[in-house]
Motif scaffolding. Structure first.
Motif, PDB file in Angstrom:
ATOM      1  N   GLY A  69       0.858  -1.189   0.000  1.00 47.60           N
ATOM      2  CA  GLY A  69       0.000   0.000   0.000  1.00 47.60           C
ATOM      3  C   GLY A  69       0.892   1.236   0.000  1.00 47.60           C
ATOM      4  O   GLY A  69       1.889   1.319  -0.749  1.00 47.60           O
ATOM      5  N   LYS A  70       0.560   2.193   0.843  1.00 45.02           N
ATOM      6  CA  LYS A  70       1.435   3.377   0.993  1.00 45.02           C
ATOM      7  C   LYS A  70       1.810   3.508   2.473  1.00 45.02           C
ATOM      8  O   LYS A  70       1.859   4.605   3.024  1.00 45.02           O
ATOM      9  N   THR A  71       2.029   2.369   3.123  1.00 39.09           N
ATOM     10  CA  THR A  71       2.226   2.412   4.566  1.00 39.09           C
ATOM     11  C   THR A  71       3.407   3.304   4.988  1.00 39.09           C
ATOM     12  O   THR A  71       4.493   3.221   4.384  1.00 39.09           O
ATOM     13  N   VAL A  72       3.154   4.099   6.012  1.00 39.93           N
ATOM     14  CA  VAL A  72       4.208   4.988   6.521  1.00 39.93           C
ATOM     15  C   VAL A  72       5.293   4.170   7.242  1.00 39.93           C
ATOM     16  O   VAL A  72       6.357   4.704   7.547  1.00 39.93           O
ATOM     17  N   ASP A  73       5.030   2.891   7.485  1.00 41.98           N
ATOM     18  CA  ASP A  73       6.068   2.031   8.075  1.00 41.98           C
ATOM     19  C   ASP A  73       7.305   2.002   7.168  1.00 41.98           C
ATOM     20  O   ASP A  73       8.433   1.885   7.651  1.00 41.98           O
ATOM     21  N   MET A  74       7.079   2.105   5.859  1.00 40.49           N
ATOM     22  CA  MET A  74       8.225   2.072   4.921  1.00 40.49           C
ATOM     23  C   MET A  74       9.087   3.318   5.077  1.00 40.49           C
ATOM     24  O   MET A  74      10.307   3.243   5.012  1.00 40.49           O
ATOM     25  N   LYS A  75       8.436   4.466   5.302  1.00 39.09           N
ATOM     26  CA  LYS A  75       9.196   5.708   5.504  1.00 39.09           C
ATOM     27  C   LYS A  75       9.998   5.589   6.799  1.00 39.09           C
ATOM     28  O   LYS A  75      11.173   5.974   6.868  1.00 39.09           O
TER      29      LYS A  75
END
Ligand code: SAH
Length: 267
Positions: A88-94
């Motif tokens: 998805g666009k999860t902020v966990d990746m940031k």
């Protein structure tokens, strides 16, 4: 008084979300899907894409997931390569990127991927991927690569292998009939000493059919056990008021640590 009003508003909102989700599932489930498949709420890739296009993404969270923060040190203790399936666009990746890791994600929706880079103000470029079934979106510093495509087309030859995998909202989003295949494909992306943190849910599947899908510890063992040693790290009560509208009265969150078995094909 204010509190009661807030709970009522939240419950109405949650019901609308749920109804919309069911609407999507019923409208977009493949026409040739059998009736029993529909009852198990199978999602097609077009259904997911439709949700992104309509900006209906109730699974997206604005904060870094607390279970990632809790188990981060168990998952990885040094900067490494981390894979986020169905990202998805999860902020966990940031967050993981900010910790110095290289992050690779796979997500079917191009829109989700573009939104991830834009909302986190990470400059990126779109490349013709080396792998014909994916578009690659890459940060200019090369440390975040998000591939638009189907997870079932992924393999270690095109993505390489990873020190860690963070699976939130991913395994639980996979149609039950595809979960075995998913487990085989994703665990095959682990390095021999890699670690896989799986965030899953257990609830009464006769009352709500997902997604997110329920899985008991036995289900997780059945899917991942052939390849990995499975350790249940923790469980906690994740019941929220909107789960009532799903017909549930309990909702357990379970975090598992998966590590390749000695002698597995990846060693
Ligand atoms: N992990 C993310 C998103 C969870 S929702 C988070 O925590 O926010 C599941 C996501 O998987 C959706 O964005 C959907 O578009 C994507 N998806 C579903 N099936 C897929 C597949 N077969 N291949 C790639 N992405 C898929």
């Amino acid at each position: 008084m204010f509190c009661t009003l807030w709970v009522i508003i939240w419950q109405i909102y949650a019901q609308i979300l749920h109804d919309n989700c069911m609407y999507y599932i019923s409208m977009t489930t493949d026409n040739n899907t059998s009736r029993s498949d529909v009852q198990r709420n199978e999602m097609s890739l077009q259904s997911w894409d439709g949700m992104w296009n309509e900006n209906f993404i109730p699974f997206h969270e604005s904060k870094v997931h607390k279970d990632l923060l809790k188990h981060e040190k168990t998952l990885i203790s040094h900067p490494g390569r981390i894979f986020v399936p169905l990202c998805g666009k999860t902020v966990d990746m940031k967050y993981l990127y900010d910790q110095g890791h290289s992050v690779v994600g796979i997500e079917f929706s191009d829109k989700a991927i573009v939104q991830f880079f834009e909302e986190n103000q990470i400059q990126f470029e779109k490349n013709d991927s080396k792998f014909e079934k994916f578009h690659e979106y890459k940060s200019l510093d090369g440390k975040v690569s998000l591939y638009a495509g189907d997870i079932f087309d992924a393999d270690a030859e095109n993505l390489g292998r990873f020190d860690a995998i963070w699976d939130r909202g991913s395994f639980v989003a996979i149609n039950v009939c595809d979960q075995e295949k998913y487990a085989r494909i994703v665990t095959n992306l682990l390095k021999h000493d890699g670690k896989y943190l799986l965030n899953a849910f257990t609830y009464d599947g006769s009352k709500y059919q997902g997604p997110p899908h329920t899985s008991s510890e036995v289900d997780v063992m059945q899917r991942f056990g052939p390849y990995c040693d499975v350790t249940l790290l923790d469980t906690y009560d994740g019941f929220k008021p909107y789960h009532k509208n799903w017909g549930l009265d309990s909702f357990l969150v379970c975090n598992y640590l998966l590590q390749l078995k000695q002698g597995s094909a990846n060693l």
